[in-house]
Each structure stands twice: as structure tokens, then as C-alpha cells.
Design a protein around this motif. Structure first.
Motif, short mmCIF file in Angstrom:
data_model
loop_
_atom_site.label_atom_id
_atom_site.label_comp_id
_atom_site.label_asym_id
_atom_site.label_seq_id
_atom_site.Cartn_x
_atom_site.Cartn_y
_atom_site.Cartn_z
N SER A 183 38.11 39.19 18.31
CA SER A 183 38.44 38.71 19.69
C SER A 183 38.56 40.08 20.48
O SER A 183 39.52 40.81 20.17
CB SER A 183 39.87 38.02 19.71
N ARG A 184 38.12 39.94 21.83
CA ARG A 184 38.07 41.15 22.48
C ARG A 184 38.60 40.90 23.91
O ARG A 184 37.78 40.20 24.63
CB ARG A 184 36.86 42.06 22.46
N ASN A 185 39.51 41.25 24.52
CA ASN A 185 40.03 40.84 25.65
C ASN A 185 40.66 41.84 26.63
O ASN A 185 41.31 42.96 25.67
CB ASN A 185 41.13 39.90 25.67
N HIS A 186 40.38 42.17 27.95
CA HIS A 186 40.88 43.19 28.63
C HIS A 186 41.98 42.52 29.53
O HIS A 186 42.74 43.40 30.38
CB HIS A 186 39.84 43.64 29.66
N GLY A 187 42.39 41.48 29.49
CA GLY A 187 43.57 40.73 30.13
C GLY A 187 44.08 39.70 29.33
O GLY A 187 43.51 39.58 28.20
N PRO A 188 45.05 38.84 29.91
CA PRO A 188 45.62 37.82 29.37
C PRO A 188 44.48 36.88 29.42
O PRO A 188 43.71 36.50 30.23
CB PRO A 188 46.75 37.54 30.39
N ILE A 189 44.40 35.95 28.29
CA ILE A 189 43.53 34.67 28.18
C ILE A 189 44.00 33.55 28.82
O ILE A 189 44.99 33.09 29.08
CB ILE A 189 43.37 34.33 26.42
N PRO A 190 42.95 33.39 30.06
CA PRO A 190 43.18 32.38 31.18
C PRO A 190 43.16 30.83 30.34
O PRO A 190 42.37 30.96 29.55
CB PRO A 190 42.10 32.70 32.22
N HIS A 191 44.02 29.89 30.85
CA HIS A 191 43.81 28.75 30.26
C HIS A 191 43.34 27.78 31.61
O HIS A 191 43.73 27.68 32.84
CB HIS A 191 44.98 28.02 30.05
N ILE A 192 42.10 27.32 31.24
CA ILE A 192 41.33 26.79 32.70
C ILE A 192 41.36 25.05 32.39
O ILE A 192 40.99 24.84 31.23
CB ILE A 192 40.01 27.19 32.68
N ASP A 193 41.57 24.56 33.42
CA ASP A 193 41.52 22.85 33.30
C ASP A 193 39.88 22.47 33.44
O ASP A 193 39.46 22.80 34.48
CB ASP A 193 42.07 22.38 34.52
N PRO A 194 39.30 22.03 32.33
CA PRO A 194 37.78 21.92 32.11
C PRO A 194 37.41 20.87 33.28
O PRO A 194 36.31 20.94 33.89
CB PRO A 194 37.64 21.41 30.93
N ASP A 195 38.35 19.86 33.59
CA ASP A 195 37.83 18.97 34.60
C ASP A 195 38.01 19.56 35.86
O ASP A 195 37.12 19.15 36.94
CB ASP A 195 38.85 17.82 34.56
N ALA A 196 38.68 20.58 36.49
CA ALA A 196 38.80 20.93 37.89
C ALA A 196 37.79 22.28 37.88
O ALA A 196 37.41 22.62 38.90
CB ALA A 196 40.12 21.60 38.12
N TRP A 197 37.41 22.65 36.74
CA TRP A 197 36.57 23.99 36.80
C TRP A 197 35.24 23.40 37.41
O TRP A 197 34.58 22.59 37.00
CB TRP A 197 36.44 24.14 35.15
N ARG A 198 34.55 24.67 38.08
CA ARG A 198 33.25 24.52 38.53
C ARG A 198 32.55 25.83 38.27
O ARG A 198 33.24 26.75 38.47
CB ARG A 198 33.10 24.25 40.07
N LEU A 199 31.43 25.78 38.14
CA LEU A 199 30.45 26.92 38.09
C LEU A 199 29.89 27.18 39.28
O LEU A 199 29.04 26.39 39.97
CB LEU A 199 29.44 26.83 36.93
N ARG A 200 29.89 28.20 39.90
CA ARG A 200 29.25 28.58 41.09
C ARG A 200 27.77 29.44 41.00
O ARG A 200 27.98 30.46 40.39
CB ARG A 200 30.16 29.41 42.25
N VAL A 201 26.92 29.36 41.48
CA VAL A 201 25.61 30.23 41.41
C VAL A 201 25.21 30.38 42.87
O VAL A 201 24.68 29.53 43.73
CB VAL A 201 24.49 29.31 40.61
N ASP A 202 25.19 31.71 43.12
CA ASP A 202 24.75 32.26 44.57
C ASP A 202 24.12 33.56 44.63
O ASP A 202 23.92 33.86 43.66
CB ASP A 202 26.38 32.11 45.31
N GLY A 203 24.10 34.29 45.70
CA GLY A 203 23.67 35.45 46.03
C GLY A 203 22.11 35.11 46.35
O GLY A 203 21.99 34.31 47.12
N LEU A 204 21.39 35.98 45.78
CA LEU A 204 19.78 35.88 46.49
C LEU A 204 19.01 34.70 45.92
O LEU A 204 18.16 34.84 44.79
CB LEU A 204 19.07 37.27 46.09
#
Ligand SMILES: Nc1nc2c(c(=O)[nH]1)N[C@H]1C(S)=C(S)[C@@H](COP(=O)(O)O)O[C@H]1N2
Ligand SMILES: [Mo]
Length: 351
Positions: free
Chosen positions: A31-52
């Protein structure tokens, strides 16, 4: 697990947990982390795809799973800092964890090819890199910022890069990036961004600290800084010894020595040599065929261990006939990455 830091959580797999296993159990996967492990609500979570892209996308996990065909890939993750301890013994590397050979593990990942999601978004002219952003803020970055990174478009559309929600047939655990992470097979672990939130197609590599400043190979007397040195991508050929593990004396006589070997990107390991005399003479180990183009290979050799102290040495060769450098001193660098020098393990044999 061998814990290097509790906050952020950084722990490596002990040798015995990796030995003889094609995949690593999630309970012992490094397990390799650079900050605190976030706890994400999977129902509220969205993936954004943008840019070019022609059509920016916003996808829930359900939509991602519905719209794209799932793929399973067995892939090894290896941190660029794996085996840093061997470099620290040459010259100190302040502020970096002294990883042994367990900052690497293998899992069966389930997800959708990044290539398919990018195709759905439609690539526009000038697209050269695909950047990933996550919400975990690292205070170790300068300035502090959320974790991120990028890979070139050629790798991103290769088909093997996954947006993964499953690990070893189970939902991805929180520590390993739930609800969704990138898995970039054959590339350093740093590019497999966890807790993925946004994918941005762009002309340049990510300006994120972990792409522009960290995870770069800096010359010995230089100082890490934005754009200094070479950005690390494909994993360098490497190996280590897993059994015996050097933690306790073993009986002298016939002893099975085992370990892993891994060649990144599209290379495979073709030979592993073991030496009992520091590299003067070598014997070839039995080497498993690759189970996946992206997974490590295990090897084994029965040696006649003399009573007393022996240094076991191992080195691998890859499908380009490259082998590992002999000394850690020859590859020392200020951030302590890519120690792929010969594996050496002290063992004591007592009757
Ligand atoms: N969001 C985020 N992703 C991340 C990291 C991180 O700190 N934050 N660490 C990276 C590094 S350096 C490595 S080696 C791998 C480790 O993945 P693991 O913890 O699942 O073994 O995750 C990568 N992805
Ligand atoms: Mo890493």
C-alpha cells in the motif's frame, strides 16, 4: 505487512506473503499513499472525462459498467521506490521510505479499457497525453496538492490500461482506490492513480507534482525540481529473493531458493541466474512462463547451502537480452527510484 508509515499509510508485503503466489492477497498487497486515504460515497461519485475530446463525459460507476465491456487483466504493480533500502545503504535519502523488495504485488484487475472510454469521448487533434486526477491531498507535494499523473496517449489507448473497480474478483478495497482506479500494466505504480475522479486529454504531460517533479530519475548530484531528470514510465527489469527470507537461520544442505522477476511494459523475463559466490559463478533457476504479459514470473533453484553465512545473489535477463546492473552504487539517485541492481540476501545456515 511491514509498515513504514501509518500516516500516510505506507506498508510493504513481507517476503513470505509474496513467495510462490501468482496473485497477492488484498490483505498483504503493498500500500503506497502520499496523503490520507479518502472515503468516497460510491453513489455520489462521478467520473469526469474532459479536455481534448469531442464529447465530455460524466459517468456513474453503474453507467461505466453498463456502457463498456469489462476486461480482466492479471498485472503486477511495482512502486518506483521498490528496493530503495539498497540505495540508502549506499548514501542516505532523507524523507523517503526505505522500501525493501515488497513494494510490488500482483492482482487480477477487473474494469473497462481506458481506450474504450476515450473512444466514446472522441479524441480531438493535438491529444498526446491522458492525465488522471484524484481527491487525496498530499502535504508532501510542493505545493501541497491532490495526487495526479499522466501517461502518453499511445499507452492510454493500448487496451491494457484499465479503469478498474475489481481486485482479485472482489470489489476494489478502499486502500487500493475504490470506487475506481487506473491500472497501467507494465508502468511504475505511480501512474496507476487511485480514487480516480477526472481524466483529462491534453497536449502535455500532467503538471501535477507527482508527474512533473517526483517519480523522475534525477542525476546523482542534481536536485529534484520541476522538469529535472527523466519521467519514469515502463518498469525496469528487476528481481528479488523471497525464500529463504533471511529472517531466521535455515539448515545447511539442499535448499530451495525462490523469488520473483519482472520486466515492465511488453518485455518478459527469459532467464534468472543465482550465485552463491557473489557473482563469480552462476546457476540458472527454473523460471515460470509468464501467465500474463503484465505479471511477474516466479523462479526457483535448489542450491547446496554451506554451514555459516552465505550471500545469495540473483539477477534476471529480459527478452531484449538486458540484465540488471551489479551494484546499487551505480544506480544511486537523489529520490531513490529504480534500484534494480542484483538481489542479495544474507542467509545463515546452522545445523
Ligand atoms: N490517488 C492516489 N493514487 C496513487 C497514489 C496516491 O498516493 N494517491 N500512489 C501511487 C503509487 S506511488 C503507487 S506505487 C500505487 C500503489 O498502489 P497500491 O497502494 O494499491 O499498492 O498507487 C499509485 N496511485
Ligand atoms: Mo509508487
Amino acid at each position: 505487512m511491514l509498515v513504514h508509515e501509518w500516516e500516510p499509510f505506507n506498508a510493504e508485503s513481507p517476503r513470505h506473503a509474496l513467495a510462490g503466489r501468482l496473485t497477492t492477497g488484498v490483505e498483504s498487497f503493498y500500500s503506497r499513499n502520499h496523503g490520507p486515504i479518502p472515503h468516497i460515497d460510491p453513489d455520489a461519485w462521478r467520473l469526469r472525462v474532459d479536455g481534448l475530446v469531442d464529447r465530455p463525459l460524466t459517468l456513474s460507476l453503474g453507467e461505466l459498467r453498463e456502457r463498456f465491456a469489462a476486461r480482466e487483466i492479471m498485472a503486477t504493480l511495482q512502486c518506483a521506490g521498490n528496493r530503495r533500502q539498497g540505495l540508502i545503504e549506499v548514501r542516505d535519502i532523507p524523507g523517503e521510505d526505505p522500501w525493501g523488495p515488497g513494494a510490488t504485488s500482483t492482482a487480477l484487475w477487473t474494469g473497462v479499457p481506458l481506450a474504450d472510454v476515450l473512444a466514446a469521448a472522441g479524441l480531438r487533434a493535438g491529444a498526446e497525453h491522458v492525465a488522471f486526477s484524484a481527491p487525496d491531498v498530499s502535504l508532501l507535494a510542493d505545493p501541497p496538492q491532490p495526487y495526479g499523473g499522466s501517461i502518453p496517449l499511445t499507452k492510454a489507448i493500448s487496451g491494457e490500461v484499465l479503469l478498474a473497480w475489481g481486485m482479485n474478483g472482489r470489489p476494489l478495497p478502499q486502500a487500493h482506490g475504490a470506487p475506481l482506479r487506473v491500472v497501467v500494466p507494465g508502468w511504475i505504480g505511480a501512474r496507476s492513480v487511485k480514487w480516480l475522479r477526472e481524466i483529462t486529454v491534453q497536449a502535455e504531460p500532467s503538471a501535477n507534482y507527482f508527474q512533473a517533479t517526483a517519480y523522475r530519475l534525477v542525476p546523482p548530484e542534481a536536485q529534484a525540481g520541476p522538469g529535472v531528470g527523466v519521467s519514469l514510465g515502463p518498469v525496469a527489469l528487476n528481481c528479488d529473493i523471497l525464500r529463504p527470507d533471511g529472517t531466521a537461520p535455515v539448515p545447511p544442505g539442499p535448499t530451495e531458493v525462490t523469488g520473483y522477476a519482472y520486466a515492465g511494459d511488453d518485455r518478459s523475463v527469459v532467464r534468472v541466474d543465482v550465485s552463491l559466490d557473489g557473482g563469480r559463478t552462476w546457476e540458472q533457476a527454473e523460471l515460470d512462463a509468464p501467465v500474463s504479459p503484465w505479471s511477474w514470473q516466479h523462479w526457483r533453484l535448489t542450491v547446496d547451502l554451506p554451514p555459516g553465512e552465505t550471500v545469495l545473489t540473483a539477477r534476471a535477463w529480459d527478452s531484449t537480452a538486458a540484465t540488471q546492473p551489479e551494484s546499487p552504487a551505480s544506480v544511486w539517485n537523489p529520490k531513490g527510484y529504480v534500484n534494480n541492481s542484483w538481489a542479495r540476501l544474507h542467509v545463515t545456515a546452522t545445523p
